[in-house]
Each structure stands twice: as structure tokens, then as C-alpha cells.
Scaffold this active site. Sequence first.
Site, short mmCIF file in Angstrom:
data_model
loop_
_atom_site.label_atom_id
_atom_site.label_comp_id
_atom_site.label_asym_id
_atom_site.label_seq_id
_atom_site.Cartn_x
_atom_site.Cartn_y
_atom_site.Cartn_z
N HIS A 37 0.89 -1.16 0.00
CA HIS A 37 -0.07 0.07 0.17
C HIS A 37 0.72 1.11 0.07
O HIS A 37 0.52 2.23 -0.63
CB HIS A 37 -0.89 -0.15 1.37
N GLY A 147 -2.94 -2.69 -6.56
CA GLY A 147 -1.57 -3.49 -6.72
C GLY A 147 -1.98 -4.77 -7.58
O GLY A 147 -2.88 -5.20 -7.82
N GLN A 153 -8.42 -8.68 -9.77
CA GLN A 153 -9.17 -7.62 -9.62
C GLN A 153 -8.92 -6.29 -10.39
O GLN A 153 -9.90 -5.41 -10.75
CB GLN A 153 -8.97 -7.02 -8.06
N ARG A 187 -3.17 -10.31 4.87
CA ARG A 187 -3.53 -11.80 5.51
C ARG A 187 -2.31 -12.50 5.85
O ARG A 187 -2.47 -13.34 6.31
CB ARG A 187 -4.39 -12.63 4.36
O1 PAF Z 1 -7.90 -4.72 -2.86
C1 PAF Z 1 -8.34 -4.52 -1.78
O2 PAF Z 1 -8.00 -4.16 -0.57
C2 PAF Z 1 -10.18 -4.13 -1.96
O3 PAF Z 1 -10.35 -5.28 -2.72
C3 PAF Z 1 -10.54 -3.07 -2.39
C4 PAF Z 1 -10.12 -2.66 -3.91
C5 PAF Z 1 -10.24 -1.94 -1.45
C6 PAF Z 1 -12.11 -2.87 -2.47
O4 PAF Z 1 -12.62 -3.02 -1.18
#
Ligand code: PAF
Length: 289
Positions: A37, A147, A153, A187
Site C-alpha cells: 500500500h 496493486g 481484481q 493476510r
Molecule cells: O484490494 C482491496 O483491498 C479491496 O478489494 C478494495 C479494492 C479496497 C475494495 O474493497
Amino acid sequence: MHIITTISEMHDIVMDAHAERVGIGFVPTMGSLHGGHAELIKLSSMRHSLTVVSVFVNPLQFGPSEDFGSYPRNLDADVRMIRDHGGTHVFAPSAEEMYPQGFATSIHIEGIAKVLEGASRPGHFDGVATVVCKLFNTVMPTEAFFGQKDYQQTLVVRQMVADLAMPIAINVVPTVREPDGLAKSSRNAYLNVEERNRATSLFRALSGAKKFISNQVTPLQGRKTISRSEIEAEMLSALQDVRIEYAVAVDANTLESRDFYYSGEKIALLIAAFAGTTRLIDNIVTDIV
Ligand code: PAF
């Protein structure tokens, strides 16, 4: 550092920024922030004078037997990390703010969202797309940062942004890894020492398969041809002491699985596996040259 908890307050701030033609960088997160992050926030703050980081553990994207209840939450530490890496605003809404009584909308994406993670975690990408759409409507970013670790995603978000004509650039940032290759993830905090060791086999499997691909010989005339089953066998042989859900080589743009891949194509190597009870995902995207 501004901490905002309501959509209306966030709207006031971003409307002013748009009126002054200030670009808005956005990093959506579920908190429990780590070095991955930090890279997203740093990059956003280098490119935009206003960087909003959302911290919201989204109940919609967790299945009934998943870890919504135990997902690590530590807003104070998150706020410090956001400030230290150049974030200017934290958006940390409550579940009631995001999903008030009577909330009845869901974004559903076909195709790319139905395979792999979509098949293993039914409803997951509907939950992701719904929250990301609402966060985009709240923060109204110019550019959003994701990321690469959550590779599928990123494709799902790109699909939604394209289909719904959202005027937002999507910037996908390479996965940040621990020195032994394990992809940084919130996690990872669930892993005990032994599971943490076993988890390193995901990256070994991915890098071994990537090496296998680059070591294949290109014929003097014609294109390099690599069989999917050989790539996948390479990954499977390196995955030790983890319970494999999938380990696949697919087209990097469509996630389609083909029997053979050729020079000039880009493929994604994707793994989901459990170390103990912790489900981990990782990937490498590679060009066949
Ligand atoms: O990647 C994540 O942390 C989540 O899937 C996101 C994009 C913040 C949506 O809740």
C-alpha cells in the site's frame, strides 16, 4: 492529514479540488496497510497534490465462511502510514455510511469476473465492483492505484471503468515482496512461522515457471510455442506443503486458458493456495519473447 467519515464531507472536498482543476489520486484499501500500500500511496502523492486513501473493510466482498470478522483492523497505524507516505486525506466510512438501510444496488460483471477468484469466491467481485464504484463516486478521482497482487481484481476494475465510461485512469503497480519473495499482504499476519515458510513456495513456483518459459528455445524459423500443461506442471511441482486451489497459465488480458501460447503473447501465471487456513494469491505476468 484530514480524516473524513462521511460521503457528503468527501464530496465537498473533491468538488472544490475539481473546481480548482487539482488532480485527485485515490488508493482504495481495506486497511491493515503494508509496504505494498505504501508504494501505491507514494506513487499517487508524487503524481497528485491531493491523495485520498480509503480504509473500509467491505462486508460485501467476503463470503459467509470467510474472514470478514477477523480481518485485521488498525486505523491509527493506517493513518500514520498514510501520512508518512504522502497521503493527504483518509476516507474511513462506517458500514452504515456506505450501505445505509435500504441499499439495494449491486454491480455485476460477467466474463472476466466469473473465472478463477470469481469461481472460487462466488459474489466476491460483485462486492468489489459495488464498493469500488461507490468509492469512485465519492472520491471522484482522476487516477486510482491498485496493486498487481490482486491481478484479476485489476482486470475487473478496468472492465467496469471502461463499460460504465468512468473518467478515471487505472494505474496498476507491481507487487511488493518480502526479501524471500512472499507477496506482501494483510493476510500474511495470519501465518504462523511454519505456514509463513510454506507460503514462499508460491513465489518459487511462479518464478520457476517464468524461467521455464524464457528457457524454451525459439526455432530458427517460426515462433516459440509453449504448452500450457507444461507451464502448469512446472508450477505444481514447486508448490510444496500448501493446498492448491488453482495454478494456471492464462492469457493476461482475457484470463482465457489455451492449450499453447506463442511468442508475442502476454500470459499471466496465477496461483491461489492455502498455507494452513490462510488463503494466499500471487501472480507473475510475463511476455513470451
Ligand atoms: O484490494 C482491496 O483491498 C479491496 O478489494 C478494495 C479494492 C479496497 C475494495 O474493497
